[in-house]
Design a protein around this motif. Structure first.
Motif, short mmCIF file in Angstrom:
data_model
loop_
_atom_site.label_atom_id
_atom_site.label_comp_id
_atom_site.label_asym_id
_atom_site.label_seq_id
_atom_site.Cartn_x
_atom_site.Cartn_y
_atom_site.Cartn_z
N GLU A 62 0.82 -1.21 0.00
CA GLU A 62 0.00 0.00 0.00
C GLU A 62 0.86 1.26 0.00
OE1 GLU A 62 -2.79 -0.22 3.18
OE2 GLU A 62 -3.75 -2.04 2.41
N ASP A 187 -8.12 7.87 -5.28
CA ASP A 187 -8.32 6.90 -4.21
C ASP A 187 -7.06 6.57 -3.43
OD1 ASP A 187 -7.43 3.75 -5.21
OD2 ASP A 187 -7.45 5.37 -6.66
N THR A 207 -12.66 6.74 -0.71
CA THR A 207 -12.07 5.80 0.24
C THR A 207 -12.29 4.34 -0.15
OG1 THR A 207 -14.08 5.89 1.61
CG2 THR A 207 -12.32 7.46 2.12
N THR A 209 -9.85 2.39 -1.49
CA THR A 209 -8.63 1.63 -1.22
C THR A 209 -7.80 2.21 -0.08
OG1 THR A 209 -7.32 2.88 -2.84
CG2 THR A 209 -8.46 0.91 -3.64
N SER A 210 -8.10 3.42 0.37
CA SER A 210 -7.34 4.08 1.44
C SER A 210 -8.30 4.72 2.43
CB SER A 210 -6.40 5.15 0.85
OG SER A 210 -5.54 4.61 -0.13
N SER A 211 -7.81 4.96 3.63
CA SER A 211 -8.66 5.53 4.67
C SER A 211 -8.80 7.04 4.48
CB SER A 211 -8.06 5.26 6.04
OG SER A 211 -6.87 6.03 6.23
N PRO A 212 -9.85 7.63 5.04
CA PRO A 212 -9.98 9.09 4.98
C PRO A 212 -8.77 9.81 5.55
CG PRO A 212 -12.05 8.11 5.70
CD PRO A 212 -11.04 7.00 5.67
N GLU A 214 -5.62 8.82 5.65
CA GLU A 214 -4.49 8.73 4.73
C GLU A 214 -4.65 9.71 3.57
OE1 GLU A 214 -3.11 4.06 5.05
OE2 GLU A 214 -4.99 4.53 4.05
N THR A 223 -13.44 13.75 1.72
CA THR A 223 -13.48 12.37 1.24
C THR A 223 -14.93 11.92 1.06
OG1 THR A 223 -13.44 11.42 3.48
CG2 THR A 223 -11.31 11.77 2.38
N PRO A 225 -17.20 7.99 0.24
CA PRO A 225 -17.04 6.54 0.18
C PRO A 225 -17.16 5.98 -1.24
CG PRO A 225 -19.19 7.08 1.05
CD PRO A 225 -18.45 8.38 0.93
#
Length: 236
Positions: A62, A187, A207, A209-212, A214, A223, A225
């Motif tokens: 990642e 993303d 979001t 593939t990655s968190s808000p 990040e 962000t 979803p």
């Protein structure tokens, strides 16, 4: 007047603004933003790692590989491939991804968003780390939305991929639009950094593939979803 039945972006409810309305153009990543294809790319990379007998953790994948052009990663990250001609390996990765193309799923709201922007005559650029064959397959076959995209920038069109801003700067030049007047959606942290380094005026992280956290740390102002219209109020 915009027809709310034809334009999902107009069906937001009272008091909800449209974060894309003021953008001179919308800049979109493809994998992870318009389609859920990360499982395909992860499997392709896994085959590559197995060939070289290399173990890469999910965290390292990642941080280092996600959302980036394979050519850039292999040139930057030391490994048994260092100093070798990776042309055949990269071609094999592309061919493997194409074999798995049927596993790609559409991000909820992606098709509706592309068509609504097209109806509003709002230019759209897709800027992807993938090759042109893969991009054309996704746009033509998976999304059935090739006619909605004004500009397509792929891995073959640039010398340095994300997080470098080259792809987005090229897209803005082709659109004839200043980056500061555009809105971009990405993303991955590397993609968000590319938008930020290009000077894009508004950056929305999706979001998938990655968190808000990040995505915001990389430079996203907000962000969502997915791309369904009911979530766009979160991007204001």
């Amino acid at each position: 007047m915009t027809d709310p039945l034809a334009d999902p972006l107009a069906r937001r409810g009272p008091g909800v603004t449209d974060p894309l309305a003021g953008a001179a153009a919308v800049l979109l990543d493809m994998d992870g933003t318009l389609v859920l294809s990360e499982a395909v790319h992860r499997q392709t990379w896994r085959r590559f790692f197995d060939y070289w007998d290399v173990e890469v953790s999910e965290d390292e994948y990642e941080r280092t590989y996600l959302g980036r052009r394979a050519l850039d990663v292999l040139a930057e990250v030391p490994g048994p491939w260092t100093g070798t001609d990776t042309t055949a390996a990269l071609r094999a990765m592309d061919e493997h991804a194409n074999e798995l193309a049927d596993a790609v799923r559409v991000v909820p709201g992606a098709v509706e968003l592309l068509r609504a922007l097209h109806r509003r005559r709002q230019p759209v650029a897709v800027v992807t780390s993938a090759g042109r064959n893969w991009a054309r397959h996704v746009l033509d076959q998976v999304l059935d939305a090739a006619g909605t995209v004004s500009v397509l920038v792929t891995a073959e069109d640039i010398s340095l991929g994300k997080p470098a801003p080259e792809g987005y700067l090229l897209a803005c030049r082709l659109l004839g639009t200043a980056p500061a007047r555009c809105t971009g959606v990405e993303d991955s942290p590397s993609g968000v950094r590319a938008l930020a380094r290009a000077g894009v005026g508004r950056i929305v992280g999706i979001t998938t593939t990655s968190s808000p956290a990040e995505l915001r740390a990389a430079g996203a102002q907000s962000t969502v979803p997915d791309l369904r219209v009911e979530h766009w109020s979160q991007a204001c």
